[in-house]
Each structure stands twice: as C-alpha cells, then as structure tokens.
Enzyme design. Structure first.
Site, mmCIF file in Angstrom:
data_model
loop_
_atom_site.group_PDB
_atom_site.id
_atom_site.type_symbol
_atom_site.label_atom_id
_atom_site.label_comp_id
_atom_site.label_asym_id
_atom_site.label_seq_id
_atom_site.Cartn_x
_atom_site.Cartn_y
_atom_site.Cartn_z
ATOM 1 N N SER A 103 0.869 -10.904 -1.617
ATOM 2 C CA SER A 103 0.393 -9.691 -2.278
ATOM 3 C C SER A 103 -0.821 -9.980 -3.155
ATOM 4 C CB SER A 103 1.518 -9.062 -3.116
ATOM 5 O OG SER A 103 1.254 -7.703 -3.386
ATOM 6 N N SER A 110 1.784 -2.211 -4.805
ATOM 7 C CA SER A 110 1.177 -3.017 -3.737
ATOM 8 C C SER A 110 1.461 -2.518 -2.326
ATOM 9 C CB SER A 110 1.622 -4.481 -3.870
ATOM 10 O OG SER A 110 0.988 -5.083 -4.963
ATOM 11 N N LYS A 168 -1.531 -1.925 -0.121
ATOM 12 C CA LYS A 168 -2.158 -2.964 0.695
ATOM 13 C C LYS A 168 -1.899 -2.749 2.188
ATOM 14 C CE LYS A 168 -2.144 -6.604 -2.851
ATOM 15 N NZ LYS A 168 -1.350 -6.076 -3.952
ATOM 16 N N GLY A 192 6.205 -3.903 -3.600
ATOM 17 C CA GLY A 192 5.287 -3.415 -4.627
ATOM 18 C C GLY A 192 5.997 -3.334 -5.958
#
Length: 507
Positions: free
Chosen positions: A317, A72, A75, A431
C-alpha cells in the site's frame, strides 16, 4: 434437459474462466452476513457492503451506493487506470546529461541529473549512474550540478492531506527526482537508526548515509531492560531531525522511516556524493534547472516495468507510488505532470469500468486525502470490469492475499484470516485511516465461484473494523461448504488501527 444445461454452463465457464452460475438459494448467506454486520459498537458508523458474482449478479448488498472515504482502496482505481494509460511495460527513466565542450578529463560546462518520477531509485542506483559518468573519463566538471525535476510540477503534497502526517514516510513529498532507502521503495524518505551507545549516549545514523540531513540527538542509553522511549521527528520546512528519549543498553536498534524535505535535493546530494567517490569533481554548486535542448546524454537508468512495480505498490500500500503514477499519467495523457492532469486522465478511464466520474470525488491517487469519495458499488464495478483487461492476471496476483505469510505475497493481509477458509482465497486491497477501514477485492468460494466484494466503513469509533471485514470475507469463502460455521456477530473490542499496517512496518 437440466443435465445438458449444466454441461453447457460448465463449458462456457471453462472457456471464459468463471465458475458456472446457477440459480441457488443464498438465504443462509444473507442471514449470516446480516448477523455479522449486527456487531455491537457500529452505532453511528457508516458501513457499506456489496458482494457480486463476476457476471454482475448481486449476492448481498447493504448501503453500497453511499459515497465514503475509501482510504487505500482508492489504489484499486489508480492502479487500474495506470495500467490502461501507461501500460504494464511502462518504465521510469533517470538520465545524466552534460553541456559544453569536453577537453580530456575536463567537462567545460554543467552536469544535469534528470528524473521522471522513478520511485525505485536507491542510493546504489545513483552510485551506478555516477560510475557511468566516471567511466566516460571525465574527472572535473567546471560548471554546476543541476537537478532537473521538471517532468512533474513542484506541488509536493496532496490536497486534503493531514499536516501532522507530514514528517512520516507514508506522507512523503512527490517529486520527479527522488530516492528510496529500501526495496520497499519508500520514495522521498530516509531511515533514522537509533542504537545503544557508550557513555550514556544513543548513536544515530541514517540509511542511506548523507549530509543532506542533520540530526539533533539528545537520546540516551538507558539501563538494560529499561523501556524504549525513542521518538524521531522532523522540523517543519527543514531537513533537521530530532531524536529524543531512551534506548536500553543491549537493546535492538530503533528504525524510523521519515520523509525528507524536498526530495529533489536529496537525490542530487546522493548523486553528488557518489560522483566524488568515483573521482569526479563538480566545481559549482547544486541547483535546479531543466536540461537544455542542446546536451549530451552520458548515463541512464530504466526502472522495473509497471507490471513488477505493482507488487510493492499494492502489497504494501505504497502511497508515493500511487501519487507518482497519477502525475506520470498526467504527463502521458495531458502533457503535464500535475495532480489535476493525472486525475483527469484517471477519470477519463472510469466509464469503461461502469463508473460515472461525476458521481465520485478524486483528490489524489493513494486515498490519503479526506476529500476522496467513492462508493462500494463503484469499487465493485471496477473489480468486475477489470477481469476483462489483458493485465488482469498480474494485477490480481499483486493484490494482498489473505494469510500468506510472505510479505511480498500476503502484503497487508499476511497476518489476517490465517487458518480459515479465506486463507489464499481472498485477494483484496486493504485501507485504513482514523475512523476509516476498507477491504475490496475477490474471493473464491469453497464451491469454486469467484465473487467480487467491497466493504467500506467510515465514522467508526473505538472498534476494530478489521475483525468485521475478516468475518465477512471468511463467510464468503465458506459458501458452498457443508462444514461452514456461523459464530454470530464478532467481538470488535480488539485493538484498533489508524494506519495501514505496512505504513508502520508491522506487516
């Protein structure tokens, strides 16, 4: 002379918002980070770490040029590009249109529900749209209800996504017409609630209530104090959810967030049901089609601006927010709501952040794909360059903040680094995937310097890399403190995590 130089540097820092950078010996920091990264259990893992001052000076670096799966942390790239391409004030629109002639309360034609990808649409919002339709005086629509999701293409799942994640909300399908069951805005999903019931049965309901899905319930109510073994799954290619196992009598209900199959139909079903509650009958069936050129708009709903959506997106997230933004960028920049057009729009923005798009791989916007590849150096470059953007203050505050217990402040870091020097000083994106862990963002040191850092670990097996990340971030936050402590290499034998904590609603 030295005093005047320090004063000049301080003045520059005040004007440009950074702490003065002066030459200093960071040998102690280097030694401490080397010790932390020597923790047992990392043999065979691929770990990269880079720490820089905000003006680009390298503070610490280890294997930071190696491309890895970022999970993640991708992002960060998606959100920065979206702010550039779409702008902080970008809003999604959901509209209702009619065709044909109106005769008193009868609409002699069709009704169209049109979406542009709004991930914040709740059942209550479809209810509000239905009320607007009813408020025009129409009571009968002689034609059909059409769902127009053509703002995006009909490719629902991303390249390289794991097939066994498909039923779960963090892997939901992407559509220009969708619905969320909660104010986390988990688009394309529904909550399956399982509660103890009478006569030995468990009671299953959905939130929002809808007949778009069916439930095959064989779950039972067990004795008080017995184990909760409830399991919820979805039949592939259908909206049939299976509920099995046992829930103890008097126990807390179990809530499972599950992805629906084909969110366009889900949104249309919620809207049709809401129309019925307001006395509007659509005589025809529900189908998919684009709004004709000749039409009358009778209702609309605008989403919150992107600058506000950043909070649930980054704090929690949210994967679907990332993918919807990618397709929205494709539509805005290339006229096509596709992953390929959206990712091309993202790549076109990377050189401005000091990143060569030919030296990374982007297959989605969320980091779910195992085919995404980016290095800590590239993530750190983005973090450093982002500080010059006019939207930076809101983006910075939308990142999870270490140790801040409010879920919409601390986000995925709300339970990490509490009571340490890093609490409140680390704004960073987490992440997690199986074997992958990442943490990249900003740390304000004890002596007031703002640093960027990126740590990405792949191929970690049986160790808690989050503990390692926390140890690194805490040590960075301690820089400049006479009271800093060096505890040696951390113990990584704690419980490991294969998913972001927010994806299992644990934070």
């Amino acid at each position: 002379m030295r005093a005047r130089l320090v004063c000049l540097l301080a003045l520059i820092a005040l004007v440009f918002g950074a702490a003065p950078v002066v030459a200093q010996d960071r040998g102690g920091l280097t030694a401490d980070l080397d010790t932390i990264l020597s923790a047992a259990g990392l043999e065979g893992a691929d770990l990269g770490l880079v720490v820089r001052t905000v003006d680009g000076q390298t503070v610490y670096r280890r294997d930071a040029d190696r491309r890895q799966q970022p999970a993640s942390n991708l992002k960060l790239v998606t959100s920065a590009a979206a702010l550039d391409v779409l702008g902080p004030d970008y809003r999604f629109a959901t509209t209702v249109h009619t065709t044909g002639r109106r005769h008193g309360p009868v609409q002699d034609g069709d009704l169209y529900l049109r979406g542009t990808g709004d991930p914040t649409m709740l059942a209550a919002d479809y209810d509000a749209l239905a009320k607007k339709v009813a408020d025009t005086g129409v009571r009968v629509v002689t034609g059909r209800l059409y769902a127009d999701d053509t703002w995006f293409d009909d490719v629902r799942l991303g390249t390289g996504w794991a097939w066994d994640d498909e039923p779960y909300y963090y892997n939901a399908q992407v559509s220009a017409l969708t619905a969320a069951p909660d104010t986390d805005y988990d688009a394309g999903s529904i909550i399956i609630r399982v509660a103890p019931g009478a006569n030995g049965k468990a009671v299953v309901t959905t939130d929002p209530p809808t007949d778009y899905v069916t439930i095959a319930n064989t779950a039972v109510t067990g004795a008080a104090g017995s184990p909760n073994t409830i399991s919820v799954d979805r039949v592939h290619g259908a909206n049939r959810f299976t509920v099995t196992g046992s829930i103890p009598a008097g126990g807390t209900p179990t809530n499972e967030w599950m992805a629906v199959w084909e969110p366009t139909g889900y949104a249309a079903a919620l809207f049709r049901a809401a129309l019925g509650r307001y006395g509007v009958r659509v005589l025809g069936s529900t189908a998919r089609a684009a709004v004709p050129a000749t039409n009358t708009e009778v209702a609309d709903r605008q989403s919150m601006p992107l600058r506000e959506l950043l909070v649930p997106f980054l704090k929690l997230s949210n994967n679907l927010h990332a993918e919807i933004l990618v397709k929205a960028m494709g539509r805005a920049a290339k006229g096509a709501g596709t992953w390929s057009a959206g990712l091309a729009a993202v790549a076109s923005r990377l050189p401005a952040y000091g990143i060569d798009p030919a030296r990374l791989s982007l297959e989605d916007g969320s980091g779910l794909s195992r085919m995404d590849q980016i290095s800590p150096d590239q993530l750190a470059s983005l973090l450093g360059a982002a500080r010059s953007r006019p939207w930076f203050p809101e983006w910075y505050e939308a990142l999870p903040i270490a140790g801040r217990t409010d879920r919409m402040v601390g986000g995925t870091l709300r339970s990490r680094m509490r009571g340490t020097a890093a609490e409140g000083r680390v704004h960073a994106k987490t992440g997690s995937l199986t074997g992958v862990s990442s943490l990249s963002g900003y740390v304000t040191t004890t002596n007031g310097q703002l640093w960027v850092f990126s740590m990405v670990t792949n191929d970690a097996i049986g160790v808690n890399v989050k503990t390692l990340e926390d140890a690194v971030a805490i040590r960075l936050a301690q820089e400049g403190s006479a009271a800093r402590t060096t505890t040696g290499a951390p113990d990584l034998t704690g419980e490991t995590s294969e998913l972001e904590c927010s994806w299992v609603k644990a934070c």
